[in-house]
Design an enzyme around this catalytic site. Structure first.
Site, PDB file in Angstrom:
ATOM      1  N   HIS A 127      10.074  -1.879  11.019  1.00 28.62           N
ATOM      2  CA  HIS A 127       8.872  -2.682  10.793  1.00 28.62           C
ATOM      3  C   HIS A 127       8.805  -3.625  11.978  1.00 28.62           C
ATOM      4  O   HIS A 127       9.662  -4.499  12.099  1.00 28.62           O
ATOM      5  CB  HIS A 127       9.024  -3.561   9.554  1.00 28.62           C
ATOM      6  CG  HIS A 127       8.859  -2.844   8.260  1.00 28.62           C
ATOM      7  ND1 HIS A 127       8.842  -3.500   7.052  1.00 28.62           N
ATOM      8  CD2 HIS A 127       8.671  -1.534   7.974  1.00 28.62           C
ATOM      9  CE1 HIS A 127       8.657  -2.623   6.080  1.00 28.62           C
ATOM     10  NE2 HIS A 127       8.565  -1.423   6.606  1.00 28.62           N
ATOM     11  N   CYS A 187      13.332  -4.941   9.963  1.00 25.82           N
ATOM     12  CA  CYS A 187      12.040  -5.638   9.969  1.00 25.82           C
ATOM     13  C   CYS A 187      12.158  -6.870  10.855  1.00 25.82           C
ATOM     14  O   CYS A 187      12.784  -7.861  10.471  1.00 25.82           O
ATOM     15  CB  CYS A 187      11.641  -6.021   8.545  1.00 25.82           C
ATOM     16  SG  CYS A 187      10.107  -6.985   8.496  1.00 25.82           S
ATOM     17  N   ASP A 216       3.882  -3.892  11.148  1.00 24.37           N
ATOM     18  CA  ASP A 216       3.896  -4.558   9.844  1.00 24.37           C
ATOM     19  C   ASP A 216       2.580  -5.313   9.719  1.00 24.37           C
ATOM     20  O   ASP A 216       1.554  -4.775  10.084  1.00 24.37           O
ATOM     21  CB  ASP A 216       5.146  -5.430   9.749  1.00 24.37           C
ATOM     22  CG  ASP A 216       5.641  -5.597   8.323  1.00 24.37           C
ATOM     23  OD1 ASP A 216       4.984  -5.091   7.424  1.00 24.37           O
ATOM     24  OD2 ASP A 216       6.673  -6.236   8.124  1.00 24.37           O
ATOM     25  N   HIS A 217       2.589  -6.501   9.229  1.00 21.47           N
ATOM     26  CA  HIS A 217       1.315  -7.196   9.016  1.00 21.47           C
ATOM     27  C   HIS A 217       0.513  -7.329  10.302  1.00 21.47           C
ATOM     28  O   HIS A 217       1.053  -7.173  11.395  1.00 21.47           O
ATOM     29  CB  HIS A 217       1.587  -8.609   8.497  1.00 21.47           C
ATOM     30  CG  HIS A 217       2.469  -8.632   7.310  1.00 21.47           C
ATOM     31  ND1 HIS A 217       3.106  -9.747   6.872  1.00 21.47           N
ATOM     32  CD2 HIS A 217       2.821  -7.650   6.457  1.00 21.47           C
ATOM     33  CE1 HIS A 217       3.814  -9.472   5.803  1.00 21.47           C
ATOM     34  NE2 HIS A 217       3.667  -8.191   5.530  1.00 21.47           N
ATOM     35  N   HIS A 220      15.398  -3.318   2.915  1.00 16.64           N
ATOM     36  CA  HIS A 220      14.516  -4.211   3.669  1.00 16.64           C
ATOM     37  C   HIS A 220      15.065  -5.636   3.581  1.00 16.64           C
ATOM     38  O   HIS A 220      15.457  -6.083   2.507  1.00 16.64           O
ATOM     39  CB  HIS A 220      13.115  -4.149   3.051  1.00 16.64           C
ATOM     40  CG  HIS A 220      12.081  -4.897   3.817  1.00 16.64           C
ATOM     41  ND1 HIS A 220      11.976  -6.270   3.800  1.00 16.64           N
ATOM     42  CD2 HIS A 220      11.101  -4.459   4.639  1.00 16.64           C
ATOM     43  CE1 HIS A 220      10.970  -6.647   4.577  1.00 16.64           C
ATOM     44  NE2 HIS A 220      10.422  -5.562   5.095  1.00 16.64           N
ATOM     45  N   TYR A 255      -2.314  -7.001   5.309  1.00 18.90           N
ATOM     46  CA  TYR A 255      -2.519  -5.576   5.583  1.00 18.90           C
ATOM     47  C   TYR A 255      -3.952  -5.267   6.000  1.00 18.90           C
ATOM     48  O   TYR A 255      -4.642  -4.447   5.403  1.00 18.90           O
ATOM     49  CB  TYR A 255      -2.058  -4.750   4.377  1.00 18.90           C
ATOM     50  CG  TYR A 255      -0.548  -4.779   4.288  1.00 18.90           C
ATOM     51  CD1 TYR A 255       0.214  -3.869   5.004  1.00 18.90           C
ATOM     52  CD2 TYR A 255       0.112  -5.757   3.572  1.00 18.90           C
ATOM     53  CE1 TYR A 255       1.593  -3.924   4.982  1.00 18.90           C
ATOM     54  CE2 TYR A 255       1.492  -5.832   3.538  1.00 18.90           C
ATOM     55  CZ  TYR A 255       2.218  -4.913   4.256  1.00 18.90           C
ATOM     56  OH  TYR A 255       3.595  -4.962   4.254  1.00 18.90           O
TER      57      TYR A 255
HETATM   58  C1  DNO Z   1       5.899  -7.177   3.694  1.00 16.08           C
HETATM   59  C2  DNO Z   1       6.736  -6.043   3.521  1.00 16.08           C
HETATM   60  C3  DNO Z   1       7.512  -6.149   2.233  1.00 16.08           C
HETATM   61  C4  DNO Z   1       8.314  -4.909   2.048  1.00 16.08           C
HETATM   62  C5  DNO Z   1       9.126  -4.853   0.833  1.00 16.08           C
HETATM   63  C6  DNO Z   1      10.082  -3.709   0.934  1.00 16.08           C
HETATM   64  O1  DNO Z   1       4.773  -6.978   3.895  1.00 16.08           O
HETATM   65  O2  DNO Z   1       7.464  -5.819   4.631  1.00 16.08           O
HETATM   66  O3  DNO Z   1       6.634  -6.277   1.183  1.00 16.08           O
HETATM   67  O4  DNO Z   1       7.436  -3.863   1.926  1.00 16.08           O
HETATM   68  O5  DNO Z   1       9.801  -6.009   0.639  1.00 16.08           O
HETATM   69  O6  DNO Z   1      10.583  -3.436  -0.314  1.00 16.08           O
END
Ligand code: DNO
Length: 401
Positions: free
Chosen positions: A305, A278, A358-359, A240, A375
């Site tokens: 992501h 991501c 993602d978020h 990531h 989240y």
């Molecule tokens: C943010 C996420 C990160 C991700 C980690 C992967 O919300 O995309 O916390 O999960 O960095 O290891």
């Protein structure tokens, strides 16, 4: 091949039974697969087959599957290259073997020193009244200059930057200062721990002799030990990117750009050595050409992501709704579908790349629920729905059902 096989595989990050969003709610959001981790096991310890199976059973009971592990975190000793690193690498290998025994074959991980993603504000109000995560370099500077009092921080800022940071700091209240500290020093996702400035400074000391080059070397060393095991047991690793994608707090970051990702995947070449793409993290830099990166790195992407950020001219950014902000999500999705087409043409089997929204913003709907920052329930549901609609539209438009 039916359309579900060809479409992206909708997944959702769930932090375990204590998560404010239930598995049933997730299922009704149109999700097929869960992304989770055994957050209660301390970083560096082995995940036993029993513990993995127990969690898997809970997920499968509602008709979902545990598609991706996010994350098996890497112990700090491995990142700094300490003398006890091999012991932690062996434990990591054992966790991977145990996951494979349970049929879990995709592992997301990050390589950010000390902290995971970092923001300076968790509830930044946007125009529609919802709140979003935000990163402001002035707030970060104020934190490290006047709260953390990090050794060497003074030299990293220009006179002008220091004056701006000082002004910012004297204008905020004591409560706001404490909030800023807590926000930046929050530990790993899925935990409630927050470092104290002293603890954090001790972590920083471990990086005194670790510059970007050394950090990279330590990553390659780790991958050289891990990738052969993943090949043997049939697991894919997906690194990531750093968030934000540049060095902060005097710590190097080496997973921020296209060159970084090319370097990492080429040093230990293997289909098992791949990427979590991501868009939210990589989108924090204007020089990351996201659709182009998907085109060029696409065959290494094992996990997506998707989220958007709005970058501002002062270097700050906040998380925008999924289809808004600085990243052209249409172009990103088109590049992803092109990549799938390439995989179909070349006979690859991993066509249905897992995707998670993602978020998301915290909307009025969810105001009384206690989510992990970013989240939310409805915020992510909106994101997923928009992304799936975008995907279907592009797929149909391209004549690819
Ligand atoms: C943010 C996420 C990160 C991700 C980690 C992967 O919300 O995309 O916390 O999960 O960095 O290891």
């Amino acid at each position: 091949m039916n359309s579900l096989q060809q479409s992206l595989y909708p997944t959702w990050r769930w932090f375990g039974p204590q998560d404010a969003v239930s598995l049933m709610e997730i299922k009704q959001a149109g999700v097929k697969g869960i992304v989770t981790a055994l957050h209660h096991i301390p970083c560096g310890e082995v995940w036993s087959v029993e513990e993995i199976k127990q969690r898997q059973k809970v997920i499968e009971a509602v008709g979902l599957d545990w598609t991706v592990v996010e994350s098996v975190n890497i112990h700090e000793s491995i990142k700094v290259g300490a003398s006890d690193r091999d012991q932690f690498i062996r434990k990591y290998q054992q966790t991977l073997r145990n996951l494979a025994k349970c049929g879990i074959r995709l592992v997301c991980y990050n390589y950010m020193p000390v902290l995971d993603w970092t923001r300076t504000q968790l509830a930044h109000p946007v125009e529609d009244g919802s709140t979003a995560l935000r990163y402001d370099p002035t707030a970060l500077a104020a934190f490290e200059l006047f709260i953390l009092k990090r050794k060497g921080a003074e030299d990293q800022y220009s006179k002008e930057q220091k004056v701006t940071a000082e002004k910012y700091f004297s204008a905020i209240t004591q409560a706001e200062k404490e909030k800023l500290q807590q926000t930046i020093l929050a530990g790993l996702p899925g935990t409630d721990e927050v470092f104290t400035p002293d603890e954090f400074n001790r972590f920083l000391e471990r990086y005194q002799d670790v510059d970007a080059q050394q950090l990279r070397k330590n990553l390659v060393y780790f991958l050289q030990q891990i990738i052969p095991v993943t090949e043997e047991v049939g697991i894919k690793m997906a690194i990531h990117p750093d968030d934000p994608p540049f060095p902060i707090l005097g710590l190097p970051r080496v997973v921020s750009t296209e060159d970084d990702l090319q370097f990492i995947t080429s040093q230990v070449p293997s289909p098992s050595n791949g990427i979590t793409f991501c868009t939210g993290s990589l989108g924090g830099r204007s020089d990351n050409d996201l659709p182009g990166m998907i085109e060029r790195l696409g065959d290494k992407i094992h996990f997506l992501h998707l989220r958007n950020v709005q970058r501002n001219s002062d270097g700050s950014f906040h998380e925008a709704n999924h289809l808004e902000g600085s990243t052209d999500m249409f172009a990103v999705m088109q590049a992803v579908i092109n990549e799938q087409q390439k995989r179909i043409n070349s006979g690859r089997e991993d066509i249905t790349i897992p995707l998670r929204p993602d978020h998301g913003h915290q909307f009025q709907f969810d105001i009384d629920r206690n989510f992990y920052p970013g989240y939310s329930g409805v915020g992510r549901l909106r994101g997923l729905a928009e992304l799936r609609g975008l995907e279907l539209g592009i797929r149909r438009m391209m004549g690819n059902r």
